[in-house]
Structures are given as C-alpha cells and as structure tokens.
Design a protein around this motif. Sequence first.
Motif, mmCIF file in Angstrom:
data_model
loop_
_atom_site.group_PDB
_atom_site.id
_atom_site.type_symbol
_atom_site.label_atom_id
_atom_site.label_comp_id
_atom_site.label_asym_id
_atom_site.label_seq_id
_atom_site.Cartn_x
_atom_site.Cartn_y
_atom_site.Cartn_z
ATOM 1 N N VAL A 63 0.857 -1.184 0.000
ATOM 2 C CA VAL A 63 0.000 0.000 0.000
ATOM 3 C C VAL A 63 0.894 1.236 0.000
ATOM 4 C CG1 VAL A 63 -1.714 1.301 1.327
ATOM 5 C CG2 VAL A 63 -1.838 -1.185 1.242
ATOM 6 N N VAL A 64 0.580 2.211 -0.846
ATOM 7 C CA VAL A 64 1.309 3.480 -0.871
ATOM 8 C C VAL A 64 0.889 4.271 0.370
ATOM 9 C CG1 VAL A 64 1.701 5.627 -2.138
ATOM 10 C CG2 VAL A 64 1.389 3.479 -3.387
ATOM 11 N N LEU A 65 1.865 4.615 1.226
ATOM 12 C CA LEU A 65 1.549 5.246 2.504
ATOM 13 C C LEU A 65 1.781 6.750 2.534
ATOM 14 C CD1 LEU A 65 3.064 2.560 4.903
ATOM 15 C CD2 LEU A 65 0.668 2.883 4.253
ATOM 16 N N SER A 66 2.446 7.300 1.511
ATOM 17 C CA SER A 66 2.707 8.748 1.514
ATOM 18 C C SER A 66 2.405 9.332 0.139
ATOM 19 C CB SER A 66 4.164 9.023 1.894
ATOM 20 O OG SER A 66 5.010 8.689 0.815
ATOM 21 N N ASP A 77 -3.203 3.805 -2.583
ATOM 22 C CA ASP A 77 -3.233 2.919 -3.749
ATOM 23 C C ASP A 77 -2.588 1.583 -3.382
ATOM 24 O OD1 ASP A 77 -4.361 4.970 -5.164
ATOM 25 O OD2 ASP A 77 -2.619 5.365 -6.426
ATOM 26 N N LEU A 78 -3.139 0.507 -3.905
ATOM 27 C CA LEU A 78 -2.627 -0.840 -3.681
ATOM 28 C C LEU A 78 -1.812 -1.242 -4.902
ATOM 29 C CD1 LEU A 78 -2.994 -3.231 -1.608
ATOM 30 C CD2 LEU A 78 -4.714 -4.081 -3.192
ATOM 31 N N LEU A 79 -0.522 -1.588 -4.705
ATOM 32 C CA LEU A 79 0.375 -1.932 -5.811
ATOM 33 C C LEU A 79 0.645 -3.428 -5.857
ATOM 34 C CD1 LEU A 79 3.143 0.812 -5.468
ATOM 35 C CD2 LEU A 79 1.111 0.837 -6.896
ATOM 36 N N PHE A 80 0.741 -3.964 -7.078
ATOM 37 C CA PHE A 80 1.111 -5.354 -7.305
ATOM 38 C C PHE A 80 2.536 -5.361 -7.852
ATOM 39 C CE2 PHE A 80 -3.451 -4.931 -7.807
ATOM 40 C CZ PHE A 80 -3.900 -5.862 -6.875
ATOM 41 N N LEU A 81 3.423 -6.166 -7.253
ATOM 42 C CA LEU A 81 4.846 -6.125 -7.568
ATOM 43 C C LEU A 81 5.368 -7.432 -8.142
ATOM 44 C CD1 LEU A 81 6.028 -4.609 -4.179
ATOM 45 C CD2 LEU A 81 5.262 -3.378 -6.191
ATOM 46 N N VAL A 162 -8.080 1.441 3.755
ATOM 47 C CA VAL A 162 -8.498 0.716 4.958
ATOM 48 C C VAL A 162 -7.279 0.435 5.830
ATOM 49 C CG1 VAL A 162 -9.523 -1.427 5.796
ATOM 50 C CG2 VAL A 162 -10.482 -0.296 3.794
ATOM 51 N N THR A 163 -6.172 0.028 5.206
ATOM 52 C CA THR A 163 -4.935 -0.231 5.946
ATOM 53 C C THR A 163 -4.426 1.034 6.616
ATOM 54 O OG1 THR A 163 -4.353 -1.952 4.372
ATOM 55 C CG2 THR A 163 -2.568 -1.062 5.709
ATOM 56 N N ILE A 164 -4.438 2.138 5.899
ATOM 57 C CA ILE A 164 -3.961 3.401 6.451
ATOM 58 C C ILE A 164 -4.836 3.834 7.630
ATOM 59 C CG2 ILE A 164 -3.681 5.868 5.958
ATOM 60 C CD1 ILE A 164 -2.791 5.031 3.133
ATOM 61 N N ILE A 165 -6.138 3.719 7.489
ATOM 62 C CA ILE A 165 -7.054 4.103 8.568
ATOM 63 C C ILE A 165 -6.819 3.229 9.795
ATOM 64 C CG2 ILE A 165 -9.488 4.120 9.261
ATOM 65 C CD1 ILE A 165 -10.108 4.989 6.330
ATOM 66 N N MET A 166 -6.646 1.916 9.576
ATOM 67 C CA MET A 166 -6.422 1.028 10.718
ATOM 68 C C MET A 166 -5.091 1.305 11.401
ATOM 69 S SD MET A 166 -8.211 -2.619 9.921
ATOM 70 C CE MET A 166 -7.282 -3.070 8.491
ATOM 71 N N ASN A 167 -4.065 1.708 10.644
ATOM 72 C CA ASN A 167 -2.779 2.051 11.260
ATOM 73 C C ASN A 167 -2.841 3.387 11.992
ATOM 74 O OD1 ASN A 167 -1.338 -0.240 10.558
ATOM 75 N ND2 ASN A 167 -0.707 0.607 8.603
ATOM 76 N N PRO A 170 -5.971 2.940 15.678
ATOM 77 C CA PRO A 170 -6.035 1.551 16.139
ATOM 78 C C PRO A 170 -7.390 1.167 16.732
ATOM 79 C CG PRO A 170 -4.061 2.620 16.973
ATOM 80 C CD PRO A 170 -4.878 3.669 16.293
ATOM 81 N N LYS A 171 -8.109 2.102 17.320
ATOM 82 C CA LYS A 171 -9.429 1.792 17.887
ATOM 83 C C LYS A 171 -10.394 1.368 16.780
ATOM 84 C CE LYS A 171 -9.015 4.728 21.903
ATOM 85 N NZ LYS A 171 -9.468 5.912 22.600
ATOM 86 N N PHE A 172 -10.246 1.941 15.599
ATOM 87 C CA PHE A 172 -11.080 1.551 14.461
ATOM 88 C C PHE A 172 -10.827 0.096 14.094
ATOM 89 C CE2 PHE A 172 -11.642 1.016 9.859
ATOM 90 C CZ PHE A 172 -12.983 1.348 9.753
ATOM 91 N N LYS A 173 -9.557 -0.318 14.151
ATOM 92 C CA LYS A 173 -9.195 -1.700 13.826
ATOM 93 C C LYS A 173 -9.900 -2.662 14.785
ATOM 94 C CE LYS A 173 -4.839 -2.431 14.273
ATOM 95 N NZ LYS A 173 -3.413 -2.703 14.245
ATOM 96 N N TYR A 174 -9.863 -2.356 16.081
ATOM 97 C CA TYR A 174 -10.486 -3.248 17.061
ATOM 98 C C TYR A 174 -12.010 -3.212 16.946
ATOM 99 C CZ TYR A 174 -5.772 -3.368 18.815
ATOM 100 O OH TYR A 174 -4.415 -3.524 18.907
ATOM 101 N N ALA A 175 -12.560 -2.054 16.632
ATOM 102 C CA ALA A 175 -14.010 -1.967 16.437
ATOM 103 C C ALA A 175 -14.435 -2.787 15.223
ATOM 104 C CB ALA A 175 -14.430 -0.512 16.276
ATOM 105 N N LEU A 176 -13.655 -2.715 14.147
ATOM 106 C CA LEU A 176 -13.954 -3.488 12.947
ATOM 107 C C LEU A 176 -13.878 -4.990 13.232
ATOM 108 C CD1 LEU A 176 -14.574 -3.370 9.899
ATOM 109 C CD2 LEU A 176 -12.111 -3.386 9.507
#
Length: 190
Positions: A63-66, A77-81, A162-167, A170-176
């Motif tokens: 996942v592109v983080l910046s 964006d999700l990249l395939f390598l 979704v990955t960025i939001i969960m990182n 963290p409370k969102f990750k546990y709620a999900l």
Amino acid sequence: MVRAGVVGTHLPTSGLDIFGDLRKMNKRQLYYQVLNFAMIVSSALMIWKGLIVLTGSETPIVVVLSGSMEPAFHRGDLLFLTNFQEDPIAGEIVVFKVEGRDIPIVHRVIKVHEKDNGDIKFLTKGDNNEIDDRGLYKEGQNWLEKKDVGRARGFLPYVGMVTIIMNNYPKFKYALLAVMGAYVLLKRES
C-alpha cells in the motif's frame, strides 16, 4: 400497573457471549471450529506464499503510505509487484525495503549504475520529492541492488485506505474486528 415477568422465561442471547457458546459445544464441535479457523489461516498463508513464488517478490502487494509518488500513485493505492531478474528497470517505479525499517518505500529509479562485471545498482527518488533517496538508504549505502527492489506492475486506486485508517486509528481496527466477530456469531446462531 407493572407486570412481573414469568419465572423461567429465557431471554435471547446477544451473540456476544462467546465463552457461553464455547461451553455449550461438545468436543467435536469445538475441534471443528478450531480446524475451520486453522484452515482459513493456512489458506491465506498459502495464497501469500504462492504470490511470492509467482512474482519473485518478497512483498507482492503493498500500500502506498505517503504522497511522495504523486501524481503517479496516491496515498492508499494498492500496488502489485514483481521482481524478475531479466526485467529492465531504468525509469520504472519500484518498491524497496531499507534495512532497519519495516515499511517498504515506493519510488522511481532515476539512475542505473552498471559495473564491468555485470553488477547493476540503482538510485531512486520519489516523483514528488526534491532530492534522491540516498538519505533513506542505510548508512554508507549509496545504491540499491536488483535483489532489493520489486517492480510495480499494476495498482488499484485507494483500496489500501483501509490499511492506512487502521494504522492511524487503532481503535477503528479493534471496532472493525469486534463487528466482524459479532456478525459471524450472529450468522451462526440463525
């Protein structure tokens, strides 16, 4: 006038009494649930390892983080390598991991340095950055090698948010996770 409830009536469970559900299971049902969970986890690991073999890349999906690669790729964006040795790499977008850092970096190869003995080394830079990545490499390292990089082959825009939001939250990750667990338990009861 308030009416008293009938003694012995059974109220429906909320679906969140996990330990009560576990106590109600016989050994065979419990083994079956544990085996199902183990199969799901092992299937995910086999798919991941299969992708590693097919792509030749240690991390086939990132996942592109910046915003350092905008406008080519945006945050989330999700990249395939892939990391096939015969691929040309000059000017390509690559993903590399720096020793001592857990998070891979997505940047473009701006220079290729080829030695007489056939060794090829690369210098990278983010499209949206002013300077090259030598400051990001480990101390004393000025170039990346072919084994260090994976080439971006495709992407899905914003799927990784979704990955960025969960990182970031963290409370969102546990709620999900709690909502997903409750959903599974409620589906099982019905």
